[in-house]
Design a protein around this motif. Sequence first.
Motif, PDB file in Angstrom:
ATOM      1  N   LEU A 252      27.561  17.497  13.586  1.00 53.63           N
ATOM      2  CA  LEU A 252      28.554  18.374  12.968  1.00 53.63           C
ATOM      3  C   LEU A 252      29.642  18.807  13.937  1.00 53.63           C
ATOM      4  N   SER A 253      29.264  19.127  15.182  1.00 56.48           N
ATOM      5  CA  SER A 253      30.263  19.528  16.167  1.00 56.48           C
ATOM      6  C   SER A 253      29.782  19.209  17.574  1.00 56.48           C
ATOM      7  N   ILE A 254      30.760  18.990  18.456  1.00 55.37           N
ATOM      8  CA  ILE A 254      30.495  18.739  19.871  1.00 55.37           C
ATOM      9  C   ILE A 254      31.369  19.707  20.661  1.00 55.37           C
ATOM     10  N   ASN A 255      30.732  20.562  21.440  1.00 56.14           N
ATOM     11  CA  ASN A 255      31.450  21.571  22.228  1.00 56.14           C
ATOM     12  C   ASN A 255      31.052  21.438  23.695  1.00 56.14           C
ATOM     13  N   ARG A 256      32.040  21.463  24.555  1.00 56.21           N
ATOM     14  CA  ARG A 256      31.752  21.416  25.989  1.00 56.21           C
ATOM     15  C   ARG A 256      31.629  22.842  26.514  1.00 56.21           C
ATOM     16  N   LEU A 257      30.540  23.087  27.227  1.00 53.48           N
ATOM     17  CA  LEU A 257      30.308  24.383  27.856  1.00 53.48           C
ATOM     18  C   LEU A 257      30.536  24.194  29.352  1.00 53.48           C
ATOM     19  N   LYS A 258      31.676  24.651  29.834  1.00 55.68           N
ATOM     20  CA  LYS A 258      32.009  24.495  31.254  1.00 55.68           C
ATOM     21  C   LYS A 258      32.328  25.861  31.824  1.00 55.68           C
ATOM     22  N   TYR A 259      31.400  26.346  32.646  1.00 54.37           N
ATOM     23  CA  TYR A 259      31.562  27.631  33.316  1.00 54.37           C
ATOM     24  C   TYR A 259      31.298  27.402  34.795  1.00 54.37           C
ATOM     25  N   ASP A 260      32.370  27.208  35.558  1.00 53.98           N
ATOM     26  CA  ASP A 260      32.254  26.891  36.983  1.00 53.98           C
ATOM     27  C   ASP A 260      31.553  27.998  37.765  1.00 53.98           C
ATOM     28  N   SER A 261      31.833  29.253  37.442  1.00 57.55           N
ATOM     29  CA  SER A 261      31.225  30.357  38.183  1.00 57.55           C
ATOM     30  C   SER A 261      29.710  30.413  37.988  1.00 57.55           C
ATOM     31  N   LEU A 262      29.205  29.855  36.887  1.00 58.02           N
ATOM     32  CA  LEU A 262      27.763  29.851  36.614  1.00 58.02           C
ATOM     33  C   LEU A 262      27.124  28.484  36.876  1.00 58.02           C
ATOM     34  N   ASP A 263      27.942  27.517  37.332  1.00 57.39           N
ATOM     35  CA  ASP A 263      27.479  26.146  37.576  1.00 57.39           C
ATOM     36  C   ASP A 263      26.860  25.529  36.313  1.00 57.39           C
ATOM     37  N   ILE A 264      27.564  25.702  35.182  1.00 55.48           N
ATOM     38  CA  ILE A 264      27.130  25.146  33.896  1.00 55.48           C
ATOM     39  C   ILE A 264      28.199  24.178  33.416  1.00 55.48           C
ATOM     40  N   ASP A 265      27.775  22.970  33.104  1.00 53.89           N
ATOM     41  CA  ASP A 265      28.663  21.958  32.524  1.00 53.89           C
ATOM     42  C   ASP A 265      27.816  21.068  31.614  1.00 53.89           C
ATOM     43  N   LYS A 266      27.810  21.373  30.337  1.00 51.07           N
ATOM     44  CA  LYS A 266      26.983  20.674  29.352  1.00 51.07           C
ATOM     45  C   LYS A 266      27.741  20.541  28.046  1.00 51.07           C
ATOM     46  N   PHE A 267      27.187  19.736  27.162  1.00 57.69           N
ATOM     47  CA  PHE A 267      27.677  19.653  25.798  1.00 57.69           C
ATOM     48  C   PHE A 267      26.701  20.361  24.885  1.00 57.69           C
ATOM     49  N   LEU A 268      27.235  21.111  23.930  1.00 56.82           N
ATOM     50  CA  LEU A 268      26.430  21.748  22.906  1.00 56.82           C
ATOM     51  C   LEU A 268      26.769  21.059  21.587  1.00 56.82           C
ATOM     52  N   LEU A 269      25.776  20.445  20.977  1.00 54.02           N
ATOM     53  CA  LEU A 269      25.969  19.774  19.694  1.00 54.02           C
ATOM     54  C   LEU A 269      25.291  20.577  18.602  1.00 54.02           C
ATOM     55  N   THR A 270      25.946  20.682  17.464  1.00 61.97           N
ATOM     56  CA  THR A 270      25.271  21.139  16.267  1.00 61.97           C
ATOM     57  C   THR A 270      25.117  19.893  15.404  1.00 61.97           C
ATOM     58  N   ALA A 271      23.903  19.687  14.930  1.00 64.99           N
ATOM     59  CA  ALA A 271      23.611  18.455  14.197  1.00 64.99           C
ATOM     60  C   ALA A 271      22.479  18.676  13.210  1.00 64.99           C
ATOM     61  N   LYS A 272      22.440  17.835  12.237  1.00 63.23           N
ATOM     62  CA  LYS A 272      21.330  17.800  11.287  1.00 63.23           C
ATOM     63  C   LYS A 272      20.537  16.540  11.617  1.00 63.23           C
ATOM     64  N   THR A 273      19.339  16.737  12.175  1.00 66.16           N
ATOM     65  CA  THR A 273      18.533  15.602  12.625  1.00 66.16           C
ATOM     66  C   THR A 273      17.131  15.586  12.033  1.00 66.16           C
ATOM     67  N   VAL A 274      16.813  16.528  11.155  1.00 65.27           N
ATOM     68  CA  VAL A 274      15.473  16.649  10.596  1.00 65.27           C
ATOM     69  C   VAL A 274      15.546  16.650   9.072  1.00 65.27           C
ATOM     70  N   ASP A 275      14.737  15.803   8.442  1.00 66.77           N
ATOM     71  CA  ASP A 275      14.593  15.814   6.985  1.00 66.77           C
ATOM     72  C   ASP A 275      13.439  16.754   6.666  1.00 66.77           C
ATOM     73  N   LEU A 276      13.763  18.022   6.430  1.00 64.47           N
ATOM     74  CA  LEU A 276      12.733  19.046   6.283  1.00 64.47           C
ATOM     75  C   LEU A 276      11.923  18.882   5.002  1.00 64.47           C
ATOM     76  N   ASN A 277      12.562  18.483   3.909  1.00 65.61           N
ATOM     77  CA  ASN A 277      11.831  18.394   2.644  1.00 65.61           C
ATOM     78  C   ASN A 277      11.252  17.002   2.382  1.00 65.61           C
ATOM     79  N   ASP A 278      11.480  16.036   3.268  1.00 68.25           N
ATOM     80  CA  ASP A 278      10.932  14.675   3.162  1.00 68.25           C
ATOM     81  C   ASP A 278      11.203  14.021   1.816  1.00 68.25           C
ATOM     82  N   ARG A 279      12.369  14.266   1.239  1.00 65.45           N
ATOM     83  CA  ARG A 279      12.654  13.684  -0.062  1.00 65.45           C
ATOM     84  C   ARG A 279      13.799  12.692  -0.024  1.00 65.45           C
ATOM     85  N   ALA A 280      14.956  13.146   0.285  1.00 71.54           N
ATOM     86  CA  ALA A 280      16.149  12.308   0.113  1.00 71.54           C
ATOM     87  C   ALA A 280      16.821  11.964   1.434  1.00 71.54           C
TER      88      ALA A 280
END
Length: 184
Positions: A78-106
Motif C-alpha cells: 500500500l505504501s513505501i516510506n523511508r525513515l531517515k533520521y541521521d541523529s538516531l542512526d536510523i535509515d529504513k523503509f516502512l511498508l504498509t501492506a496486506k500480506t495475510v489472508d485472514l479469513n482464508d476465503r478469497a
Amino acid sequence: MRNIWLLASLMLPFSVFAQSKFDHEHYNNTTPIEGTEYVYATAEHEGKKSTDNQFLLFINAKTGETRKVEFPAKSMILSINRLKYDSLDIDKFLLTAKTVDLNDRAGINYNDPTQIILLSIDGKDKQVITEDGYFVTKWYVSPVYGTLIVLGYYDSNNNGRRDYSDKAETLVYDIKKMKVLSKG
C-alpha cells in the motif's frame, strides 16, 4: 510403443517452454535511494496460472547486485516510506501492506489486515512488525525518540472484520533496537 515414448520425450521441452512464455515480471517504477548506491523498483510477477504477487527489487547501482524482497501471492503493497533520521542512526523503509489472508476465503483483499513491515535500505533485512490478526489503523514515527507508534485492533472473534467486541491495542516499537517497547 517405443516411438510414442520417443515422440513424447521430444515434445516435453516444447510444452514446458509454451507454458512458461506467459510468465513475466512487470516493473512499475524505479526510485533512487538518496545518499546510497541503491535503487529500488516495485514489481509484479504475473503468470498463466494467475499467481500474481508484488515484490520489491533492490539494485546496487555500483556493483550491479540485485535482491528481491518477495511477499506471499496476491499481496498488496500500500505504501513505501523511508525513515531517515541521521541523529538516531536510523535509515529504513516502512511498508504498509496486506500480506495475510485472514479469513482464508478469497485470497488477500481489502478486508484483510494492513501490516507494517520494516526493510533495510539494501533489502537484506525484513521484519514484520505487526502480528497476522492485528489490523493497523494509524501509525506515527517519532523523529525525536526513533519509535514507531501503531494504533489498531485485534480481531478477537476471528471473523475477519472489525466489530465492537474487537480489542483495540497500541504498539510502541523501537526502530533502532528492533524490539517492542510496549503493547496495551
